[in-house]
Write an enzyme that holds these catalytic residues in place. Structure first.
Site, short mmCIF file in Angstrom:
data_model
loop_
_atom_site.label_atom_id
_atom_site.label_comp_id
_atom_site.label_asym_id
_atom_site.label_seq_id
_atom_site.Cartn_x
_atom_site.Cartn_y
_atom_site.Cartn_z
N SER A 37 0.81 -1.22 0.00
CA SER A 37 0.00 0.00 0.00
C SER A 37 0.84 1.28 0.00
O SER A 37 0.36 2.33 -0.39
CB SER A 37 -0.93 0.01 1.21
N ASP A 320 -3.42 8.15 7.80
CA ASP A 320 -4.35 7.29 8.54
C ASP A 320 -3.51 6.57 9.60
O ASP A 320 -2.39 6.99 9.89
CB ASP A 320 -5.13 6.36 7.60
N HIS A 323 -0.45 4.79 7.28
CA HIS A 323 0.28 5.34 6.13
C HIS A 323 0.70 6.78 6.34
O HIS A 323 -0.07 7.58 6.87
CB HIS A 323 -0.61 5.24 4.88
#
Ligand code: NAG
Ligand code: NAG
Ligand code: NAG
Ligand code: NAG
Length: 357
Positions: A37, A320, A323
């Site tokens: 991610s 978040d 990340h």
């Protein structure tokens, strides 16, 4: 005389010596991105997965302010690297690259939730694990070879390859002892060795497919993410979950050894290690908030859809609960490209890696 001038002008335009000058050409013919991610730019959008973020407020600071599937408020570190290399457009996700092979500049294969091990992230739903990212790479290469014949390999040798993977093998595998068996089977040291064996095998395939300039990102200090602190609790006397960081650092040490071994074994290639964890330590000192996320998060640590994020994203390390913000990604990308401390990259940063003949 006039005809000669016109044909010289025409020659210059055809050969790309346009008004922007020679310097506008990227430093490498193409850039291939593998990872999770931290690098995903939309590969998960079409999957049935909880690890996808093609919704607001993700992308709030991206050009046009729209969600793309990037796990941040804006650009990721690999976006920054692509810009530093002189690419005018971001490297497209796999499906988009397949549709535009005529203007090929590289592929982003990265997938949120993906790991080195195929079972990593299985509870999240669909994801493209490293094995499959390599298979997708072979598909792209066979199409390029078909189009360009014998010249394809020479081009692939000059391209840049970055890999930033392994975080989920800890977050969404080893440190979820109720859902995954790995921590019952292996000590952190044995587990890191297992991951490195798999990784090493994939890197061999990458080399066989023409990669000669490869940068491998070490793992970040996962134990300092708000998500892991919320789940496991910070270690007494520490701001982070220390046993998670200790496990990650074992992996990083083994990755550095792997880089050294690959450089010794393949004298016609260059591998380098990017010291994510080390950069994270100095980077976070420059930020006001490093222990909570900028957006309001769901129980899984990703932002709540349509929620309003914090006003000044540049003050936060975390977008978040997992990340980094674009502000942090910009520093990571900048330092991976051109090191600011000697420990940022081993043995060389990306700006030197792409210049090796
Ligand atoms: C945490 O640290 C405090 C102060 O050093 C100590 O009194 C306490 O016993 C520690 N708790 C644990 C669980 O180690
Ligand atoms: C990089 O690769 C070249 C061969 O392509 C080799 O001569 C050189 O020693 C390598 N540099 C490092 C630091 O491994
Ligand atoms: C974050 O750190 C600040 C300052 O050290 C502290 O006041 C705050 O309670 C911490 N927040 C969380 C969620 O741990
Ligand atoms: C946001 O935070 C950064 C870093 O602390 C600061 O330089 C900037 O002035 C802030 N912007 C606004 C609009 O407050």
């Amino acid at each position: 005389m006039r005809d000669v001038i016109i044909s010289i002008l025409l020659f210059m335009i055809i050969c790309g010596f346009g008004f922007e000058g020679v310097s506008s050409k990227p430093q490498v013919p193409c850039y291939f991105i593998f990872g999770d991610s931290l690098s995903d730019n939309g590969n998960n959008n079409g999957l049935i997965s909880t690890a996808k973020v093609n919704y607001s407020p993700y992308g709030v600071d991206f050009p046009a302010g729209i969600p793309t599937g990037r796990f941040s408020n804006g650009r990721t570190a690999v976006d920054i690297i692509a810009q530093k290399l002189g690419f005018k457009r971001y490297i497209p996700p796999f499906k988009e690259a397949m549709k535009s092979l005529h203007k090929f500049k590289g592929v982003n294969y990265a997938s949120g939730g993906a790991g080195i091990l195929p079972e990593t992230g299985r509870l999240l739903g669909g994801r493209v694990c490293l094995n499959q990212q390599m298979k997708n790479h072979k598909i792209i290469i066979s199409k390029l070879a078909f189009k360009n014949g014998g010249k394809a390999m020479a081009v692939l040798n000059k391209c840049l390859y970055t890999m930033n993977i392994g975080n989920n093998d800890y977050i969404n595998n080893y440190f979820m002892p109720e859902d995954y068996i790995s921590s019952h089977l292996y000590t952190p040291r044995q587990y890191a060795a297992l991951l490195i064996r798999h990784y090493s095998h994939q890197l061999k395939i990458l080399y066989q497919n023409g990669a000669r300039k490869v940068a491998l990102f070490g793992l970040g200090l996962i134990g300092c993410t708000p998500a892991e602190i919320a789940i496991h609790g910070a270690t007494n006397g520490s701001a982070c979950v220390d046993n998670i960081n200790a496990a990650v650092l074992i992996f990083n040490d083994k990755l550095i050894s792997l880089v050294d071994k690959l450089n010794a074994r393949h004298t016609d290639a260059n591998f380098t290690y990017i010291n994510n964890a080390g950069m994270q330590l100095t980077t976070s000192q420059g930020f006001k908030v490093f222990n909570s996320s900028c957006c309001k998060v769901r129980s899984d640590g990703l932002c709540q859809a349509a929620s309003s994020p914090c006003k000044n994203r540049s003050e936060y390390v975390f977008w978040d609960s997992f990340h980094p913000t674009e502000a942090v990604n910009a520093i990571t990308g900048r330092r991976a490209y051109l090191k600011e401390e000697s420990s940022d990259a081993h043995p060389m940063d990306i700006s030197h890696l792409v210049k090796v003949q």
